[in-house]
Motif scaffolding. Structure first.
Motif, PDB file in Angstrom:
ATOM      1  N   ALA A  43      79.056 -24.572  17.437  1.00 48.23           N
ATOM      2  CA  ALA A  43      78.327 -23.317  17.663  1.00 48.23           C
ATOM      3  C   ALA A  43      77.092 -23.184  16.768  1.00 48.23           C
ATOM      4  CB  ALA A  43      79.256 -22.129  17.489  1.00 48.23           C
ATOM      5  N   GLY A 167      79.858 -28.654  20.640  1.00 43.98           N
ATOM      6  CA  GLY A 167      81.253 -28.656  20.218  1.00 43.98           C
ATOM      7  C   GLY A 167      82.186 -27.982  21.202  1.00 43.98           C
ATOM      8  N   GLY A 169      80.833 -26.428  24.374  1.00 47.91           N
ATOM      9  CA  GLY A 169      80.308 -26.695  25.717  1.00 47.91           C
ATOM     10  C   GLY A 169      80.622 -28.107  26.190  1.00 47.91           C
ATOM     11  N   VAL A 186      73.192 -29.309  31.809  1.00 51.46           N
ATOM     12  CA  VAL A 186      71.844 -29.543  31.279  1.00 51.46           C
ATOM     13  C   VAL A 186      71.919 -29.514  29.752  1.00 51.46           C
ATOM     14  CG1 VAL A 186      69.447 -28.753  31.292  1.00 51.46           C
ATOM     15  CG2 VAL A 186      70.912 -28.330  33.287  1.00 51.46           C
ATOM     16  N   GLU A 187      71.404 -30.543  29.113  1.00 53.23           N
ATOM     17  CA  GLU A 187      71.502 -30.645  27.642  1.00 53.23           C
ATOM     18  C   GLU A 187      70.192 -31.220  27.109  1.00 53.23           C
ATOM     19  OE1 GLU A 187      73.771 -30.048  24.824  1.00 53.23           O
ATOM     20  OE2 GLU A 187      71.890 -30.760  23.969  1.00 53.23           O
ATOM     21  N   VAL A 188      69.662 -30.576  26.077  1.00 55.15           N
ATOM     22  CA  VAL A 188      68.344 -30.937  25.570  1.00 55.15           C
ATOM     23  C   VAL A 188      68.398 -32.058  24.528  1.00 55.15           C
ATOM     24  CG1 VAL A 188      68.163 -29.302  23.638  1.00 55.15           C
ATOM     25  CG2 VAL A 188      66.182 -29.704  25.099  1.00 55.15           C
ATOM     26  N   ASP A 189      69.592 -32.327  23.994  1.00 49.33           N
ATOM     27  CA  ASP A 189      69.739 -33.306  22.920  1.00 49.33           C
ATOM     28  C   ASP A 189      70.510 -34.525  23.462  1.00 49.33           C
ATOM     29  OD1 ASP A 189      70.433 -34.770  20.687  1.00 49.33           O
ATOM     30  OD2 ASP A 189      71.147 -33.066  19.510  1.00 49.33           O
ATOM     31  N   ARG A 192      73.920 -35.600  22.073  1.00 51.80           N
ATOM     32  CA  ARG A 192      75.122 -34.844  22.489  1.00 51.80           C
ATOM     33  C   ARG A 192      75.646 -35.387  23.822  1.00 51.80           C
ATOM     34  NH1 ARG A 192      76.118 -30.076  19.304  1.00 51.80           N
ATOM     35  NH2 ARG A 192      74.312 -29.805  17.980  1.00 51.80           N
ATOM     36  N   GLY A 232      67.494 -32.302  29.568  1.00 53.91           N
ATOM     37  CA  GLY A 232      66.442 -31.343  29.905  1.00 53.91           C
ATOM     38  C   GLY A 232      66.734 -30.006  29.269  1.00 53.91           C
ATOM     39  N   ASN A 233      65.796 -29.090  29.445  1.00 55.05           N
ATOM     40  CA  ASN A 233      65.952 -27.754  28.873  1.00 55.05           C
ATOM     41  C   ASN A 233      66.372 -26.774  29.972  1.00 55.05           C
ATOM     42  OD1 ASN A 233      65.317 -25.055  27.857  1.00 55.05           O
ATOM     43  ND2 ASN A 233      64.423 -26.167  26.129  1.00 55.05           N
ATOM     44  N   THR A 255      74.977 -23.011  25.946  1.00 58.50           N
ATOM     45  CA  THR A 255      74.128 -23.363  24.811  1.00 58.50           C
ATOM     46  C   THR A 255      74.442 -22.368  23.692  1.00 58.50           C
ATOM     47  OG1 THR A 255      72.385 -21.888  25.554  1.00 58.50           O
ATOM     48  CG2 THR A 255      72.283 -24.169  26.341  1.00 58.50           C
ATOM     49  N   ALA A 257      73.122 -19.846  22.522  1.00 63.27           N
ATOM     50  CA  ALA A 257      72.112 -18.803  22.701  1.00 63.27           C
ATOM     51  C   ALA A 257      72.305 -17.634  21.727  1.00 63.27           C
ATOM     52  CB  ALA A 257      72.140 -18.296  24.141  1.00 63.27           C
ATOM     53  N   TYR A 264      69.510 -22.055  20.087  1.00 60.15           N
ATOM     54  CA  TYR A 264      68.862 -22.251  21.393  1.00 60.15           C
ATOM     55  C   TYR A 264      67.490 -22.897  21.236  1.00 60.15           C
ATOM     56  CZ  TYR A 264      67.605 -21.232  26.212  1.00 60.15           C
ATOM     57  OH  TYR A 264      67.248 -21.342  27.541  1.00 60.15           O
ATOM     58  N   ASN A 315      78.392 -16.646  24.834  1.00 62.11           N
ATOM     59  CA  ASN A 315      77.337 -17.065  23.900  1.00 62.11           C
ATOM     60  C   ASN A 315      76.259 -16.002  23.692  1.00 62.11           C
ATOM     61  OD1 ASN A 315      76.091 -17.228  26.330  1.00 62.11           O
ATOM     62  ND2 ASN A 315      75.399 -19.342  26.126  1.00 62.11           N
TER      63      ASN A 315
HETATM   64  P1  NAD Z   1      76.802 -26.239  19.770  1.00 64.95           P
HETATM   65  O1  NAD Z   1      75.713 -25.670  18.926  1.00 64.95           O
HETATM   66  O2  NAD Z   1      77.697 -27.286  19.223  1.00 64.95           O
HETATM   67  O3  NAD Z   1      76.169 -26.811  21.125  1.00 64.95           O
HETATM   68  C1  NAD Z   1      75.155 -26.127  21.835  1.00 64.95           C
HETATM   69  C2  NAD Z   1      74.405 -27.160  22.663  1.00 64.95           C
HETATM   70  O4  NAD Z   1      73.379 -26.522  23.438  1.00 64.95           O
HETATM   71  C3  NAD Z   1      73.700 -28.215  21.780  1.00 64.95           C
HETATM   72  O5  NAD Z   1      74.127 -29.490  22.166  1.00 64.95           O
HETATM   73  C4  NAD Z   1      72.216 -27.967  22.047  1.00 64.95           C
HETATM   74  O6  NAD Z   1      71.445 -29.160  22.008  1.00 64.95           O
HETATM   75  C5  NAD Z   1      72.233 -27.379  23.451  1.00 64.95           C
HETATM   76  N1  NAD Z   1      71.054 -26.553  23.766  1.00 64.95           N
HETATM   77  C6  NAD Z   1      70.461 -25.613  22.983  1.00 64.95           C
HETATM   78  N2  NAD Z   1      69.440 -25.044  23.639  1.00 64.95           N
HETATM   79  C7  NAD Z   1      69.383 -25.631  24.860  1.00 64.95           C
HETATM   80  C8  NAD Z   1      68.548 -25.443  25.989  1.00 64.95           C
HETATM   81  N3  NAD Z   1      67.552 -24.551  25.996  1.00 64.95           N
HETATM   82  N4  NAD Z   1      68.779 -26.203  27.099  1.00 64.95           N
HETATM   83  C9  NAD Z   1      69.768 -27.132  27.111  1.00 64.95           C
HETATM   84  N5  NAD Z   1      70.598 -27.353  26.062  1.00 64.95           N
HETATM   85  C10 NAD Z   1      70.410 -26.595  24.956  1.00 64.95           C
HETATM   86  O7  NAD Z   1      77.628 -24.971  20.276  1.00 64.95           O
HETATM   87  P2  NAD Z   1      79.078 -24.904  20.968  1.00 64.95           P
HETATM   88  O8  NAD Z   1      80.115 -25.043  19.928  1.00 64.95           O
HETATM   89  O9  NAD Z   1      79.119 -25.801  22.142  1.00 64.95           O
HETATM   90  O10 NAD Z   1      79.103 -23.371  21.426  1.00 64.95           O
HETATM   91  C11 NAD Z   1      78.178 -22.927  22.418  1.00 64.95           C
HETATM   92  C12 NAD Z   1      78.267 -21.424  22.610  1.00 64.95           C
HETATM   93  O11 NAD Z   1      79.552 -21.087  23.128  1.00 64.95           O
HETATM   94  C13 NAD Z   1      78.108 -20.639  21.299  1.00 64.95           C
HETATM   95  O12 NAD Z   1      77.266 -19.516  21.518  1.00 64.95           O
HETATM   96  C14 NAD Z   1      79.510 -20.193  20.988  1.00 64.95           C
HETATM   97  O13 NAD Z   1      79.559 -19.000  20.242  1.00 64.95           O
HETATM   98  C15 NAD Z   1      80.090 -20.012  22.360  1.00 64.95           C
HETATM   99  N6  NAD Z   1      81.554 -20.140  22.403  1.00 64.95           N
HETATM  100  C16 NAD Z   1      82.202 -19.831  23.556  1.00 64.95           C
HETATM  101  C17 NAD Z   1      83.581 -19.971  23.643  1.00 64.95           C
HETATM  102  C18 NAD Z   1      84.334 -19.690  24.898  1.00 64.95           C
HETATM  103  O14 NAD Z   1      85.529 -19.791  24.885  1.00 64.95           O
HETATM  104  N7  NAD Z   1      83.696 -19.344  25.986  1.00 64.95           N
HETATM  105  C19 NAD Z   1      84.304 -20.424  22.550  1.00 64.95           C
HETATM  106  C20 NAD Z   1      83.615 -20.752  21.403  1.00 64.95           C
HETATM  107  C21 NAD Z   1      82.256 -20.626  21.347  1.00 64.95           C
END
Ligand code: NAD
Length: 358
Positions: A43, A167, A169, A186-189, A192, A232-233, A255, A257, A264, A315
């Motif tokens: 996150a 982590g 997503g 869609v993933e920008v990195d 990952r 991509g973004n 993401t 966000a 983000y 998010n």
């Molecule tokens: P993370 O930071 O490990 O991963 C986020 C990913 O999004 C990164 O790989 C990043 O490169 C990518 N990203 C960022 N901006 C982007 C964009 N514009 N376009 C494409 N990719 C983009 O975070 P995470 O641990 O995967 O958590 C993601 C979100 O989910 C957090 O906001 C977290 O609070 C939320 N969350 C939800 C749940 C649930 O059960 N639904 C549980 C825990 C966390």
């Protein structure tokens, strides 16, 4: 620097198994975390310890801790050991407690800069994170609940559009395939995307939208499952998919966000641009992130008007867009209310979810 791995086996390094178990949990969140060097577990910025000095102090405190003592931890830093009794908790911790008018991201970042606080997420600073596998069941159950509610019980032949392979997503592609869908993430990195492929959570990868959409269309037509990671973004790809007149069956986003500074990535920014802007002009970086989120959420709203099932996946994406002026952002459902509540009511839930529900 030596890579931290959780100890295995029956050798005890502490004075008892309660202490040893907690030490292994601390090591385990780092072993499974997204960026061990920065102590970041998931996150965007959820950390296991305040800094490396604090991490080693935690280890050094747990090892000699007696059964009748309690270690007190404040936002990832050990601050005291007290004589208690054998039935008292061995560790008491509080992470990132900001309340009332201090509970703002500005105030949080100021304290973080001074090394006084960390964001612990739900499971990072609490030493409970076990990798994307921890949220596989939850994500699968949400997709299955959508299938039951909207698609006669099956996602075969259905297209899920989402973003973020971090982590949490990172569980989406495997959960989507388990639910028999064709899922585009869609993933920008790129790192990952590669990580999810290495662990077998993601099947295919491309940097080409045409190729990604062709794979999805083929799987849909054959009613086969597939997971595709597209480099991509989301703020650019979602509007482009809409412009082409393609309407996914399900749309969400995972993401980070919730965090405009570390989470983000705004449209047209490289990862390097973000790192530089964080230092040089954090205000502009955050404004651009929020503007990109607003664009993405406006697209999600249009998908909804055209018939997609659209939801906020914990998010805070709706709140960020609302604060940028997207007045109908909350027309998008939140997953907890739309799909999780009914599972809870049936007692069909065993996995803690730690999203940001705004
Ligand atoms: P993370 O930071 O490990 O991963 C986020 C990913 O999004 C990164 O790989 C990043 O490169 C990518 N990203 C960022 N901006 C982007 C964009 N514009 N376009 C494409 N990719 C983009 O975070 P995470 O641990 O995967 O958590 C993601 C979100 O989910 C957090 O906001 C977290 O609070 C939320 N969350 C939800 C749940 C649930 O059960 N639904 C549980 C825990 C966390």
């Amino acid at each position: 620097m030596e890579r931290i791995k959780a100890a295995r086996g029956s050798a005890l390094r502490c004075k008892g198994w309660r202490q040893e178990a907690l030490l292994r949990m601390l090591e385990n969140v780092l072993e499974n975390g997204e960026n061990q060097q920065e102590l970041v577990v998931y996150a965007a910025l959820a950390k296991a310890a305040r800094d490396w000095k604090s991490f080693h102090a935690l280890v050094d405190s747990l090892k000699p801790l007696n059964d009748d003592e309690t270690l007190v931890i404040q936002s990832g830093k050990p601050i005291g050991i007290f004589k208690t009794h054998a039935f008292a908790p061995i560790v008491i911790m509080a992470n990132c407690n900001l309340v009332g008018r201090w509970a703002t991201s500005e105030h949080f970042y100021q304290l973080q800069e001074k090394g006084l606080i960390i964001w612990g997420g739900l499971t990072a600073a609490a030493w409970q994170y076990i990798g994307s596998q921890g949220v596989i069941q939850g994500t699968y159950e949400i997709f299955s609940a959508i299938a039951r509610k909207h698609f006669n019980g099956s996602l075969a032949g259905r297209f899920i559009l989402t973003a973020g392979l971090g982590g949490m997503g990172g569980a989406q592609p495997l959960a989507g395939v388990m639910a028999n869908a064709a899922i585009l993430c869609v993933e920008v990195d790129e790192a990952r995307i590669d990580k999810r492929m290495q662990v077998g959570y993601l099947q295919r990868k491309t940097g080409n939208l045409n190729e990604a959409l062709a794979w999805i269309a083929e799987a849909k037509a054959k009613k086969e499952s597939v997971s595709v990671g597209l480099l991509g973004n989301a703020a650019e790809i979602y509007p482009e998919i809409l412009r082409r007149g393609i309407v996914p069956d399900i749309v969400t986003d995972q993401t980070s966000a919730h965090d405009l500074l570390y989470g983000y990535i705004p449209a047209c920014y490289s990862l390097e641009d973000v790192r530089r802007m964080r230092e040089e002009n954090p205000e502009k970086l955050q404004a651009d992130a929020r503007a990109s989120i607003a664009r993405e959420v406006e697209t999600m709203l249009e998908f909804k008007r055209r018939g997609s099932i659209v939801f906020d996946n914990g998010n805070n994406i709706r709140t960020q867009a609302y604060q940028h002026g997207v007045k109908d952002a909350f027309d998008i459902d939140i997953f907890t209310e739309a799909f999780l509540r009914s599972l809870f009511c049936r007692g069909n839930w065993s996995v803690p979810l730690g999203g940001v529900v705004g």
